[in-house]
Scaffold this motif. Sequence first.
Motif, PDB file in Angstrom:
ATOM      1  N   TYR A  43      16.833 -62.166  91.673  1.00 45.29           N
ATOM      2  CA  TYR A  43      17.694 -60.439  92.058  1.00 45.29           C
ATOM      3  C   TYR A  43      19.047 -61.039  92.339  1.00 45.29           C
ATOM      4  CZ  TYR A  43      13.061 -58.721  93.191  1.00 45.29           C
ATOM      5  OH  TYR A  43      11.766 -58.421  93.018  1.00 45.29           O
ATOM      6  N   PRO A  44      19.614 -61.898  91.175  1.00 44.01           N
ATOM      7  CA  PRO A  44      21.174 -62.095  91.223  1.00 44.01           C
ATOM      8  C   PRO A  44      22.065 -60.744  91.056  1.00 44.01           C
ATOM      9  CG  PRO A  44      20.208 -62.704  88.861  1.00 44.01           C
ATOM     10  CD  PRO A  44      18.818 -62.433  89.771  1.00 44.01           C
ATOM     11  N   ARG A  45      23.105 -61.067  91.472  1.00 35.66           N
ATOM     12  CA  ARG A  45      23.988 -59.795  91.315  1.00 35.66           C
ATOM     13  C   ARG A  45      24.808 -60.053  90.113  1.00 35.66           C
ATOM     14  NH1 ARG A  45      21.738 -56.486  94.080  1.00 35.66           N
ATOM     15  NH2 ARG A  45      23.549 -55.195  93.946  1.00 35.66           N
TER      16      ARG A  45
ATOM     17  N   HIS B 191      15.808 -63.601  86.810  1.00 38.39           N
ATOM     18  CA  HIS B 191      15.893 -62.363  87.465  1.00 38.39           C
ATOM     19  C   HIS B 191      14.937 -61.902  88.587  1.00 38.39           C
ATOM     20  CE1 HIS B 191      18.752 -60.497  84.794  1.00 38.39           C
ATOM     21  NE2 HIS B 191      18.009 -60.860  83.841  1.00 38.39           N
ATOM     22  N   ARG B 192      14.049 -63.076  88.661  1.00 37.94           N
ATOM     23  CA  ARG B 192      13.165 -62.793  90.060  1.00 37.94           C
ATOM     24  C   ARG B 192      13.951 -63.271  91.224  1.00 37.94           C
ATOM     25  NH1 ARG B 192       8.126 -65.238  87.525  1.00 37.94           N
ATOM     26  NH2 ARG B 192       7.710 -63.592  86.055  1.00 37.94           N
TER      27      ARG B 192
ATOM     28  N   GLU C 236      18.489 -50.785  97.053  1.00 35.31           N
ATOM     29  CA  GLU C 236      17.798 -51.375  95.912  1.00 35.31           C
ATOM     30  C   GLU C 236      16.389 -52.008  96.361  1.00 35.31           C
ATOM     31  OE1 GLU C 236      20.280 -55.173  95.016  1.00 35.31           O
ATOM     32  OE2 GLU C 236      18.523 -56.012  94.031  1.00 35.31           O
TER      33      GLU C 236
ATOM     34  N   VAL D 164      11.102 -58.320  83.474  1.00 37.91           N
ATOM     35  CA  VAL D 164      12.086 -58.402  84.027  1.00 37.91           C
ATOM     36  C   VAL D 164      12.730 -57.203  84.961  1.00 37.91           C
ATOM     37  CG1 VAL D 164      14.518 -58.443  83.574  1.00 37.91           C
ATOM     38  CG2 VAL D 164      13.107 -60.134  82.300  1.00 37.91           C
ATOM     39  N   PHE D 165      13.337 -57.437  86.273  1.00 39.85           N
ATOM     40  CA  PHE D 165      13.652 -56.392  86.790  1.00 39.85           C
ATOM     41  C   PHE D 165      15.376 -56.785  86.803  1.00 39.85           C
ATOM     42  CE2 PHE D 165      15.734 -54.872  90.912  1.00 39.85           C
ATOM     43  CZ  PHE D 165      15.459 -53.493  90.861  1.00 39.85           C
ATOM     44  N   ALA D 166      16.282 -56.444  85.948  1.00 41.50           N
ATOM     45  CA  ALA D 166      17.567 -56.956  85.734  1.00 41.50           C
ATOM     46  C   ALA D 166      18.418 -55.983  86.654  1.00 41.50           C
ATOM     47  CB  ALA D 166      17.887 -56.739  84.324  1.00 41.50           C
ATOM     48  N   VAL D 167      19.390 -56.702  87.669  1.00 39.48           N
ATOM     49  CA  VAL D 167      20.316 -55.903  88.223  1.00 39.48           C
ATOM     50  C   VAL D 167      21.661 -55.911  87.608  1.00 39.48           C
ATOM     51  CG1 VAL D 167      21.465 -55.696  90.712  1.00 39.48           C
ATOM     52  CG2 VAL D 167      18.977 -56.751  90.346  1.00 39.48           C
TER      53      VAL D 167
ATOM     54  N   ASP E 224       7.975 -52.650  91.369  1.00 37.23           N
ATOM     55  CA  ASP E 224       6.587 -53.655  91.719  1.00 37.23           C
ATOM     56  C   ASP E 224       5.646 -52.867  91.507  1.00 37.23           C
ATOM     57  OD1 ASP E 224       8.404 -55.789  92.180  1.00 37.23           O
ATOM     58  OD2 ASP E 224       8.523 -55.600  94.363  1.00 37.23           O
TER      59      ASP E 224
ATOM     60  N   GLN F 167      17.952 -58.181  77.908  1.00 32.91           N
ATOM     61  CA  GLN F 167      16.852 -59.198  78.684  1.00 32.91           C
ATOM     62  C   GLN F 167      15.963 -58.070  79.416  1.00 32.91           C
ATOM     63  OE1 GLN F 167      19.595 -61.074  81.346  1.00 32.91           O
ATOM     64  NE2 GLN F 167      20.487 -62.284  79.753  1.00 32.91           N
TER      65      GLN F 167
ATOM     66  N   ARG G 214      13.294 -51.751  93.589  1.00 32.69           N
ATOM     67  CA  ARG G 214      12.279 -52.772  93.461  1.00 32.69           C
ATOM     68  C   ARG G 214      10.992 -52.324  93.828  1.00 32.69           C
ATOM     69  NH1 ARG G 214      14.763 -57.997  96.551  1.00 32.69           N
ATOM     70  NH2 ARG G 214      16.809 -57.724  96.016  1.00 32.69           N
TER      71      ARG G 214
ATOM     72  N   LYS H  69      14.160 -67.428  77.121  1.00 34.44           N
ATOM     73  CA  LYS H  69      13.601 -66.125  77.684  1.00 34.44           C
ATOM     74  C   LYS H  69      12.870 -66.305  78.944  1.00 34.44           C
ATOM     75  CE  LYS H  69      11.402 -62.135  75.744  1.00 34.44           C
ATOM     76  NZ  LYS H  69      12.300 -61.129  75.795  1.00 34.44           N
TER      77      LYS H  69
ATOM     78  N   ASP I  78       5.192 -57.060  85.884  1.00 32.59           N
ATOM     79  CA  ASP I  78       5.397 -58.586  85.348  1.00 32.59           C
ATOM     80  C   ASP I  78       6.332 -58.969  84.687  1.00 32.59           C
ATOM     81  OD1 ASP I  78       3.989 -57.187  83.536  1.00 32.59           O
ATOM     82  OD2 ASP I  78       2.579 -58.678  83.198  1.00 32.59           O
TER      83      ASP I  78
ATOM     84  N   LEU J  77      22.467 -57.598  79.340  1.00 33.18           N
ATOM     85  CA  LEU J  77      21.084 -57.382  80.304  1.00 33.18           C
ATOM     86  C   LEU J  77      20.389 -56.221  79.831  1.00 33.18           C
ATOM     87  CD1 LEU J  77      23.197 -57.264  83.650  1.00 33.18           C
ATOM     88  CD2 LEU J  77      21.404 -58.548  82.892  1.00 33.18           C
TER      89      LEU J  77
ATOM     90  N   ILE K 264      15.368 -66.991  81.729  1.00 31.20           N
ATOM     91  CA  ILE K 264      15.909 -65.717  82.117  1.00 31.20           C
ATOM     92  C   ILE K 264      15.142 -64.894  82.857  1.00 31.20           C
ATOM     93  CG2 ILE K 264      17.181 -63.480  81.255  1.00 31.20           C
ATOM     94  CD1 ILE K 264      18.318 -65.630  78.984  1.00 31.20           C
ATOM     95  N   THR K 265      13.880 -64.766  82.391  1.00 27.65           N
ATOM     96  CA  THR K 265      12.828 -63.852  83.004  1.00 27.65           C
ATOM     97  C   THR K 265      12.878 -64.325  84.484  1.00 27.65           C
ATOM     98  OG1 THR K 265      12.097 -63.521  81.099  1.00 27.65           O
ATOM     99  CG2 THR K 265      10.516 -62.852  83.024  1.00 27.65           C
TER     100      THR K 265
END
Lengths: 463, 125
Positions: free
Chosen positions: B97-99, B94-95, A174, A190-193, A182, A229, A178, B87, A188, A226, B90-91
């Motif tokens: 980094y939730p599972r 996500h920073r 992970e 969303v990084f959606a997991v 990055d 998003q 990232r 929005k 800048d 997601l 939510i953005t």
Amino acid sequence: MAMANILIIDDDKMLCEMLCREIGYMGHHAVYTFTLDQGVNEVLSEKFDVVFLDVNLPDGNGLDALPRIRESEFSPEVIIITGEGDPDGAELAIKSGVWDYIEKTSSIKQIMLPLQRAIQYREEKFSGTHPVALKREGIIGKSPKITACLDIVAQAASSNASVLITGETGTGKELFARAIHDNSARADRVFAVVDCTVLPKTLFESVLFGHEKGAFTGADKAREGLIGQADGGTLFLDEIGELPLSIQKAFLRVLQEHRFRLVGGKEERKSDFRLLAATNRNLDSMSETAEFRQDLLFRLRSLSVELPPLRKCREDIIELAMYHVARICGRLGVETKGFSPEFFDALASYDWPGNIRELFNTLEGAVSLAGKDPTLYSKHLPTHIRVRMARASVGEHNDIERSLYPSGDLPKLKDFRESLERQYLKDLISLTRRDIKKACRISGLSRSHLYELLKKYTIMTRE
Amino acid sequence: MTVLFFATRKNGDVKRLQREVAAVTCSEKLEAYTTFDSLVQRLRKPICHSVVAVLFITGEEELLKILSISDLLLTVRIILVLQDREKETITKGHRVYPRFLSHADSDFKDVAAVLEKMLETRHSY
């Protein structure tokens, strides 16, 4: 195109001269060496863009020298050129990060084409199209294997291609994902997991795609998933090997078209996401047994990063330990701790099956156990790691004894001295490629004395 | 495995969430924190086992506070529950980094199911 500097490490003089000539016609500069040692020294002392490396050299196997070549600060591209190509060797070479693996019997065009591509790649790589300094938050290590992975991160960051990151559990997949995000133009956003290990089968679809109101029992409102998003950003599917087959099919379509429908929805929506995926499973084997869709696998790995297990980059352990102990101490609000040499020895002698995650947890435990002690000693480590160190130290001693005394018994001094002398002369003749003048200079023996010894041990000076 | 439950309010949504979390963590160690400082204090203590944090975030200010301690949350697996579906929220969410990401208007059955799987698939190292 700027002039590139090429090194050829091959004991075939004719081939070396022919390659030098062809490379000269291309407007580049080339030099050659006949031995591995000399070649590696050249690589470490001069700036080369590409190295042609033979496999069977008089003083060793070229593939074994790849880690040392990677240590060069200029990290040249390596093209393996061999007289005896074999599929296993080719696989090993490519997995070690070489540019190409070609046979000497190939046409000159087939040999020059990968060189041209490698030079072009390096020109692009150093032309400023990649970030000058890679943001590598939390990625510690300078070992050749980690450096090679970071090269791919830099390459991936400047493109939009899907990336598959593989590696054993705890290798930091992970963190690398990232780092790609990055350092990319999407940094800048969303990084959606999507953690595929923790999503129950029944939730996958609505979590990924979202759903319309009334799509299923309990769907009292419409929800964005997601994929929606991650529009403009990155979607990271962690442990994608756990993605249910039924979802794989639907996801493949999204990946191809970047269009999707909410569960229970009729309208198509667009999402411009970039896909990164990670797994500790062998997706090739899974696709052979129909557990993972092959077409999705092909889509996923436009680029791939294979993270090494910690036992394969032991040289990074000390730096990792220092970084994380400082971090742990900072978090706990205590003075950072020193290390005894035995503490590092113990860390280095253990195999770390749980990789970096296991190392961190071990360090956390050691700092906790040390309490107010200013220095970490091996006694602060778990017993199984200390046992491993103790066993390794005994094993090392035994290994040396075994190589010196193969029969296990102490030989007579005369026999022992003669066996060492025979081995020395064999190495000397091999290293100097039967050049007696050179052998005399290196060994300090007179020509007559050297001949006398070679005769005594029946070592041939001519083939 | 330790489960940290963080919520600074005690409204109906939080109570529902806490009930769902407690139901799947009955045999596990569940620790509840109602202030940001108490959560920080806990995260500054040694963590020798896997930790999951269920964070119920009530506003942007609280989310920014959580982001400011991301260093302390590096080795913690996070389930994030956001108050709204804007929005921007939510953005920012996500920073962290939730599972898993959920919202205050959920029935929290999703959170319970994910937490249950996390407890099943705890890391062995």
